[in-house]
Write an enzyme that holds these catalytic residues in place. Structure first.
Site, PDB file in Angstrom:
ATOM      1  CG  ASP A 139      -6.760  -2.424  -4.006  1.00 28.15           C
ATOM      2  OD1 ASP A 139      -7.460  -1.899  -3.125  1.00 28.15           O
ATOM      3  OD2 ASP A 139      -5.520  -2.424  -3.968  1.00 28.15           O
TER       4      ASP A 139
ATOM      5  CG  HIS B 102      -5.494  -2.570  -0.001  1.00 30.68           C
ATOM      6  ND1 HIS B 102      -4.855  -1.950  -1.055  1.00 30.68           N
ATOM      7  CD2 HIS B 102      -4.874  -2.099   1.124  1.00 30.68           C
ATOM      8  CE1 HIS B 102      -3.912  -1.152  -0.600  1.00 30.68           C
ATOM      9  NE2 HIS B 102      -3.900  -1.221   0.710  1.00 30.68           N
TER      10      HIS B 102
ATOM     11  CB  SER C 186      -0.955  -0.036   1.206  1.00 28.64           C
ATOM     12  OG  SER C 186      -1.971   0.931   1.083  1.00 28.64           O
TER      13      SER C 186
END
Length: 803
Positions: free
Chosen positions: A743, A777, A670
């Site tokens: 995601d 994610h 991330s």
């Protein structure tokens, strides 16, 4: 013409999409692959159970679960609607962690009682009844959900409702305060089949704006078409009902609607209702749709509308909506509602003497609300105390990142007394959090004995966390330490045992001993084991782990946890993996504080970077990457600060005789992936990088990212400068990009990785793009996790270890 399907219904596909660009370019779909066998074996070991205590703190619940679902389960069709993911086969939000079995354990005698349920791995997280005598949980089926309850004394379980339980817009059920029943959400009677997708479009999909300043974040899974609206309304609409557990009678409450929550008052006579209404928004998730906050009686009759609010599309950046928010019942009162309202238009940039006010309204809700107090800064939550009407309220000042805690008494409106006042990032001086216990109606309140409450804290220190328990006097502000973790281990307070203040339950662990629960006598420190969980990965017991401290060139103190592989010989230089995530701080002193503990047990789960240890790498984990400065402008120096952090980490590992400077790889997930790509673009410190689920072009998040408060139009140079996409021509080290195709994190659209890869390919860089079907994610499916680990190890073996 073929029948048109919704673009958000995800089909099954058990292949990973991979593209590589290098001197030999390849693009293909490959079957899932496996990392080395020792990693597969570790991940195949069952995880330790989750542990919870009943409200009386006399019974433990051990909840066993699957560590990873299969790709078949993750690939079940789901709709991406209104900011959530809906699994149509069972009228639920997508749930990827389910439980397989439960065991009840008496704290005093140690007697264990298995919960009698069908053997299948598809149960939800259990919820204790307020009196601690029962548990309730969902059972997920292929054609819906059931609601089950368990008698804690015997472990006998039974189905009480289903398969029409609905947990799309809400959690599906909540205990009634008297523990004699449950408030449930069910599919409406006669709902009928799912709306059919239009075979032929009736026209274009259109949005229009004029005069609205909707500077919202880049949310994902939003509504996009009228057909999406129909699907969301179909699946999210539910009937509220009350289930009597003694008679089995089901009483409908109100009419079907879309309810984010329906919460009984402590006396069970009223309901607080958040009801979603049209028009639905295409810009924000359903939690920010137009809605009413209402009070009903226990039969579903409307008593009062607290607020009728529009979609929260025009909320100022980093601000809050106007009108009532954060509404909830006050514990230890029969039926008193408390909520917050902004006094500054919700705008943190606007000058104001007070930013928020807190109001209350008692049953029968006929009069005007009473203002309890006002706050100079933004409201950040209330902790209700064990004395009715008293509480602690937190406010937050964003410019200094400062948190202030006040004591208040609703019987004395306007009176606030300061209790704590410190930087929200100052871990060393953090006083801890009040110990909370359930009330008789199931609400939470701080445990209070006269003027005393109890504070449970992490105990951050230069040597790492040493958790503590303090007895704190609210009048004198003096504290007495009741428990403090010993050095060289990690032991944390869990709860007081029963009603006693002489015995506590703790969780104890060390680098070689997994967490287990103990009954501890505070006076004698005598410990009695309550659990005996074994090491799930004894293969890695010989891993060496230590906290290392170092400084960057400007004097900012840094730290990280260094792991050395089994069999490491002192003086041997190893390939190193530096894994990090940038954090933002207002001053160097708090930035340099040590966070976490080197004395905790290490779990090797999921796609963890720590699996590099099995392949002979050293790993510097959670290497501090502070970005220090004024919250409004600190990102102006983001690049030089992360480069300085990285250089300091490599320097210390070199000085320790551990790292081979030419064989250091960097990675992150991330915002850590964003950091990784920038480090490769703006330095030559690393041999290669791994960037997972990142955002690389900040022009695609134009109204801010992370804690950046300026827009692209206010700071265009910054947005370009920190976007590694704009410097793809300078990324001359091999980079592995991994991204979930589904995601759902704000800003990290899959196109971020796809476009960076395309740019790298255009400049002849060495790169590999791995797109994981159906993954979000984070990565959930067993096949996906194993594949990611295989990719990571192969990449660094090729470009770091063998460099």
């Amino acid at each position: 013409m073929k029948r048109q399907k919704s673009p958000f219904l995800i089909p099954l596909l058990a292949l990973v999409f991979i593209i590589t660009t290098s001197p030999c370019q390849v693009g293909a779909q490959e079957p899932y692959k496996l990392p080395p066998k020792e990693i597969v074996d570790i991940l195949s070991a069952p995880p330790l159970p989750m542990v919870s205590l009943d409200p009386t703190r006399q019974t433990m619940l051990l909840s066993y679960y699957e560590s990873m679902p299969s790709i078949e389960e993750v690939s079940r069709p789901f709709y991406r609607l209104a900011g959530i993911r809906i699994t149509p086969h069972n009228n639920s939000r997508q749930v990827l962690r389910t439980f397989t079995r439960f065991v009840l354990k008496d704290v005093k005698s140690g007697r264990e009682i298995p919960v009698n349920i069908p053997e299948e791995p598809r149960y939800g997280s259990p919820e204790w009844s307020p009196d601690g005598k029962m548990l309730a949980f969902q059972r997920y089926l292929d054609n819906g959900q059931e609601l089950w309850v368990v008698e804690a004394r015997t472990g006998q379980a039974r189905k009480v409702f289903g398969p029409d339980l609905n947990s799309v817009a809400s959690d599906g059920f909540v205990w009634w305060p008297d523990s004699q029943g449950l408030l449930i959400m069910s599919n409406p009677e006669g709902r009928g089949p799912e709306p059919a997708a239009p075979r032929v479009p009736v026209g274009p999909n259109i949005q229009e704006t004029s005069g609205k300043f909707a500077q919202v974040a880049t949310f994902q899974d939003l509504l996009r078409t009228p057909y999406d609206e129909k699907l969301f309304e179909y699946y999210a609409t539910a009937q509220v009902a009350r289930m009597d557990l003694k008679t089995g009678q089901l009483q409908k409450i109100g009419s079907p609607g879309i309810y984010q929550f329906v919460t009984p008052s402590p006396d069970g006579k009223f309901l607080l209702v958040k009801k979603i209404k049209k028009p639905f928004s295409y810009s924000v998730p359903y939690s920010s749709f137009p809605h009413t906050l209402e009070i009903w009686d226990d039969r579903g009759q409307l008593v009062k509308v607290i607020a009728d609010l529009p979609a929260a599309e025009e909320v100022p950046r980093n601000g809050v909506p106007t009108g009532p928010r954060s509404a909830g019942w006050q514990p230890l009162r029969p039926a008193t509602l408390v909520w917050v309202e902004a006094l500054d238009g919700g705008d943190p940039e606007k000058a104001a003497e007070h930013r928020d006010r807190i109001l209350g309204l008692e049953a029968p809700f006929a009069g005007d609300p009473v203002e309890l107090f006002r706050l100079p800064q933004r409201f950040q939550g209330i902790i209700w105390l064990g004395q009715p009407g008293q509480g602690l309220v937190n406010e937050f000042e964003w410019r200094k990142r400062w948190r202030t805690t006040y004591h208040f008494d609703s019987a004395r409106p306007g009176a606030l007394r300061k209790i704590f006042d410190l930087s929200a990032q100052d871990q060393y001086n953090d006083p801890g959090r009040p110990v909370m216990v359930p009330t008789n109606s199931g609400d939470l309140a701080a445990l209070q004995d006269g003027d005393f409450i109890y504070l449970n804290g992490n105990g951050a220190s230069p040597e790492g966390d040493r958790p503590f328990l303090d007895k704190f006097n609210l009048k004198t502000l003096k504290k007495t330490r009741l428990f403090h973790c010993a050095r060289g281990v990690y032991e944390s307070f869990v709860a007081f045992a029963g009603n006693s203040r002489e015995r506590i339950i703790t969780s104890f662990e060390s680098p070689t001993v997994p967490p287990n629960y103990y009954l501890v006598e505070l006076k004698t420190r005598k410990k009695t084991a309550l659990t005996s969980f074994a090491d799930p990965a004894p293969q890695l017991t010989a891993v060496k782990k230590q906290l290392i401290k170092y400084k960057r060139d400007d004097g900012v103190e840094l730290s990280g946890t260094l792991y050395l592989p089994p069999g490491y010989k002192e003086g041997e230089r190893l390939p190193v993996v530096v894994w990090a995530y940038p954090m933002e701080y207002s001053d160097p002193a708090t930035a340099g504080q040590v966070r976490g503990s080197p004395y905790r047990f290490t779990f090797y789960r999921g796609a963890s970077q720590l699996f590099f240890l099995t392949q002979g790498y050293a790993v510097l984990d959670n290497a501090q990457m502070p970005v220090v400065g004024d919250p409004k402008t600190m990102n102006d120096t983001f690049i030089p600060q992360i480069v300085a952090n990285a250089k300091a980490a490599i320097d210390v590992l070199d000085q320790m005789g551990i790292a081979d400077r030419k064989r250091v790889g960097v990675g992150g997930h991330s915002y850590g992936a964003f950091m990784t790509a920038n480090l490769l673009a703006h330095s030559d410190l690393f041999a290669a990088g791994i960037a997972r689920s990142g955002a690389y072009n900040r022009t695609l998040t134009p109204f801010g990212f992370q804690n950046e408060r300026r827009t692209l139009w206010e700071a265009p140079d910054l947005y370009l400068k920190v976007s590694p996409f704009m410097y793809a021509n300078k990324i001359n080290e091999p980079i592995l990009l991994i991204h979930g195709e589904a995601d759902n994190n704000s800003g990290t659209f899959p196109i971020q990785s796809e476009r960076l890869f395309a740019a790298l390919k255009g400049f002849g860089a060495t790169a590999r793009l791995v797109m994981l079907p159906h993954e979000s994610h984070g990565y959930s499916a067993r096949e996906s996790v194993l594949h990611v680990l295989a990719e990571m190890i192969e990449w660094f073996d090729r470009y770091v270890k063998k460099k």
